[in-house]
Design an enzyme around this catalytic site. Structure first.
Site, PDB file in Angstrom:
ATOM      1  N   GLN A 276       0.856  -1.186   0.000  1.00 44.06           N
ATOM      2  CA  GLN A 276       0.000   0.000   0.000  1.00 44.06           C
ATOM      3  C   GLN A 276       0.893   1.237   0.000  1.00 44.06           C
ATOM      4  O   GLN A 276       1.651   1.453   0.943  1.00 44.06           O
ATOM      5  CB  GLN A 276      -0.905   0.000   1.226  1.00 44.06           C
ATOM      6  CG  GLN A 276      -1.902   1.144   1.238  1.00 44.06           C
ATOM      7  CD  GLN A 276      -2.686   1.193   2.531  1.00 44.06           C
ATOM      8  OE1 GLN A 276      -2.235   0.652   3.544  1.00 44.06           O
ATOM      9  NE2 GLN A 276      -3.840   1.807   2.516  1.00 44.06           N
TER      10      GLN A 276
ATOM     11  N   SER B 189       0.798   6.958   1.971  1.00 42.60           N
ATOM     12  CA  SER B 189       1.378   8.061   2.745  1.00 42.60           C
ATOM     13  C   SER B 189       2.584   8.666   2.049  1.00 42.60           C
ATOM     14  O   SER B 189       3.333   7.978   1.344  1.00 42.60           O
ATOM     15  CB  SER B 189       1.791   7.568   4.132  1.00 42.60           C
ATOM     16  OG  SER B 189       0.668   7.157   4.875  1.00 42.60           O
TER      17      SER B 189
ATOM     18  N   SER C 215       3.360  -0.175   3.605  1.00 39.34           N
ATOM     19  CA  SER C 215       3.283  -1.504   4.204  1.00 39.34           C
ATOM     20  C   SER C 215       3.639  -2.582   3.190  1.00 39.34           C
ATOM     21  O   SER C 215       3.149  -2.564   2.053  1.00 39.34           O
ATOM     22  CB  SER C 215       1.868  -1.752   4.744  1.00 39.34           C
ATOM     23  OG  SER C 215       1.490  -0.739   5.638  1.00 39.34           O
TER      24      SER C 215
ATOM     25  N   GLU D 143     -10.485  -0.411   4.821  1.00 35.79           N
ATOM     26  CA  GLU D 143      -9.337  -0.499   5.707  1.00 35.79           C
ATOM     27  C   GLU D 143      -9.727  -0.214   7.154  1.00 35.79           C
ATOM     28  O   GLU D 143      -9.344  -0.916   8.070  1.00 35.79           O
ATOM     29  CB  GLU D 143      -8.268   0.484   5.244  1.00 35.79           C
ATOM     30  CG  GLU D 143      -6.989   0.422   6.068  1.00 35.79           C
ATOM     31  CD  GLU D 143      -5.929   1.371   5.534  1.00 35.79           C
ATOM     32  OE1 GLU D 143      -6.308   2.430   5.010  1.00 35.79           O
ATOM     33  OE2 GLU D 143      -4.747   1.045   5.668  1.00 35.79           O
TER      34      GLU D 143
ATOM     35  N   ASN E  32      -5.790   8.066  14.731  1.00 35.15           N
ATOM     36  CA  ASN E  32      -7.004   8.059  15.541  1.00 35.15           C
ATOM     37  C   ASN E  32      -7.500   9.472  15.838  1.00 35.15           C
ATOM     38  O   ASN E  32      -8.699   9.682  16.063  1.00 35.15           O
ATOM     39  CB  ASN E  32      -6.747   7.287  16.841  1.00 35.15           C
ATOM     40  CG  ASN E  32      -6.786   5.782  16.601  1.00 35.15           C
ATOM     41  OD1 ASN E  32      -6.842   5.331  15.453  1.00 35.15           O
ATOM     42  ND2 ASN E  32      -6.749   5.010  17.678  1.00 35.15           N
ATOM     43  N   GLU E  33      -6.584  10.460  15.837  1.00 34.43           N
ATOM     44  CA  GLU E  33      -7.035  11.839  16.047  1.00 34.43           C
ATOM     45  C   GLU E  33      -7.961  12.264  14.897  1.00 34.43           C
ATOM     46  O   GLU E  33      -9.020  12.882  15.119  1.00 34.43           O
ATOM     47  CB  GLU E  33      -5.830  12.784  16.127  1.00 34.43           C
ATOM     48  CG  GLU E  33      -5.030  12.683  17.418  1.00 34.43           C
ATOM     49  CD  GLU E  33      -4.080  11.489  17.415  1.00 34.43           C
ATOM     50  OE1 GLU E  33      -3.987  10.795  16.371  1.00 34.43           O
ATOM     51  OE2 GLU E  33      -3.438  11.252  18.452  1.00 34.43           O
TER      52      GLU E  33
END
Length: 381
Positions: free
Chosen positions: A125, A128, A160, A244, A362-363
């Protein structure tokens, strides 16, 4: 939510359980974050595929068993309960494949999916970038029109599986200067061995190269490797992100198996007088069961035709924090024994630390929950 299972459903589960009992390696495979382990896990994918267990929810035409979500969840529970190896093909099977089913062409599905199912082609993947992680729309890697395809340039990071994988998928800016950053993006697949690609492994805390950064210098990609329409990559990518964060990346079977192992660990290593640690074990087991029921509820809705929405962010925050809690509790139970040895718990703990970061931090997911699910005003950004 209807949890009633038909005799055919139970037969499917029993067949999966019997196959796993007969085939799961008696000795765990080496870590898939090493070259040796990656090759061994690729072989495991081929063994699964030989009996059509590698992609049970796919159509049979592509090597699957036409299993619905409930049967896929049952298979996942049996798979993890059996202690089967981690899936080196997960990026392709869980992320790219659903995207191709939704947005790919028949030719792409026929060409890409069969070797993905067998582990012959393992996917990385590549989303980013150094300045574009959770804020994916700010990416700057470019796709420039060329004769018969596109030329890719730029840098991807934290990719990844890229250290050992064969191919990758990602978003590229194909129209500079759009009105909104989500516009003018194109979703492409590319070969990690193509001229112009440099792969530089990134080590985790334990030194194993679980990720890599990719440097792309005028890498040619043919038109046939564009997924969806050029310039419409954001819409395509959001279906990948939903899978995802939501259902396919972290099935409840994984956490149920870890919770069972944790409870067993407490019985052999726990101090009955340590009620605080005992309560953490109980909380982790309750969390795994709650996640299982939440997932079954979602699966019931999907089977009735609903789609993954912003609730996938709720899902992602929950499983990523549950994963850390399970492994931290296990290491506290084991004490120095757990931290000093290269065990399943210690490797799992290192991996779990990345959970709140990858697939969108998570933010950011909490912002989505606050704004889109709860209707709260924007505040953080």
């Amino acid at each position: 939510m209807d949890l009633t299972r038909s005799p055919a459903d139970e037969a499917f589960r029993a067949e999966a359980r019997a196959w796993l009992v007969a085939h799961v390696p008696a000795v765990p495979l080496p870590s898939l974050e090493t070259a040796e382990g990656f090759a061994a896990h690729r072989g495991w994918e081929a063994e699964l595929a030989a009996d059509r267990w590698s992609v049970v929810s796919w159509p049979s035409a592509y090597g699957g068993r036409d299993a619905d979500l409930m049967r896929w969840l049952a298979f996942e529970e049996e798979y993890h309960a059996a202690g089967a190896p981690g899936r080196v093909g997960q990026n392709g099977v869980s992320l790219l494949a659903p995207t191709l089913f939704d947005h790919g062409t028949p030719e792409q599905r026929a060409r890409v999916l069969p070797p993905m199912a067998t582990g012959e082609v393992v996917w990385a993947q590549a989303w980013s970038e150094p300045e574009a992680g959770s804020d994916l729309a700010s990416l700057t890697s470019r796709a420039v029109r060329a004769d018969g395809g596109w030329r890719l340039s730029g840098q991807k990071t934290w990719s990844s599986r890229a250290a050992f994988a064969d191919r990758a998928f990602g978003l590229f800016r194909s129209e500079p200067g759009p009105a909104k950053p989500q516009q003018g993006l194109t979703y492409l697949m590319f070969d990690l061995l193509a001229p112009g690609v440099t792969v530089r492994p990134i080590g985790r805390l334990d030194g194993k190269p679980a990720f890599a950064e990719l440097f792309l210098d005028e890498v040619f990609v043919p038109d046939e490797d564009v997924i969806g329409e050029p310039g419409q990559g954001w819409r395509v990518a959001m279906s990948t992100a939903g899978n995802e964060r939501g259902l396919t990346l972290r099935s409840p079977g994984r956490f149920l198996a870890a919770a069972d192992r944790l409870a067993a660990l407490w019985r052999t290593h726990g101090d009955p007088s340590d009620t605080a640690l005992r309560d953490r074990v109980a909380d982790a087991v309750i969390g795994a069961r709650a996640y299982q029921l939440f997932t079954y509820a979602n699966a019931s809705r999907f089977l009735e035709g609903e789609r993954i929405g912003p609730e996938s962010s709720l899902n992602k925050v929950f499983w990523s924090e549950l994963d850390i809690a399970l492994h931290e509790t296990a290491l506290d139970l084991l004490g120095t024994e757990g931290e000093s040895a290269d065990t399943e718990w210690s490797e799992g703990y290192v991996f779990s630390l990345a959970g709140p970061i990858y697939a969108g931090t998570n933010e950011i997911q909490r912002d989505i929950v606050a704004e889109r699910l709860l209707g709260l005003p924007k505040g953080r950004r």
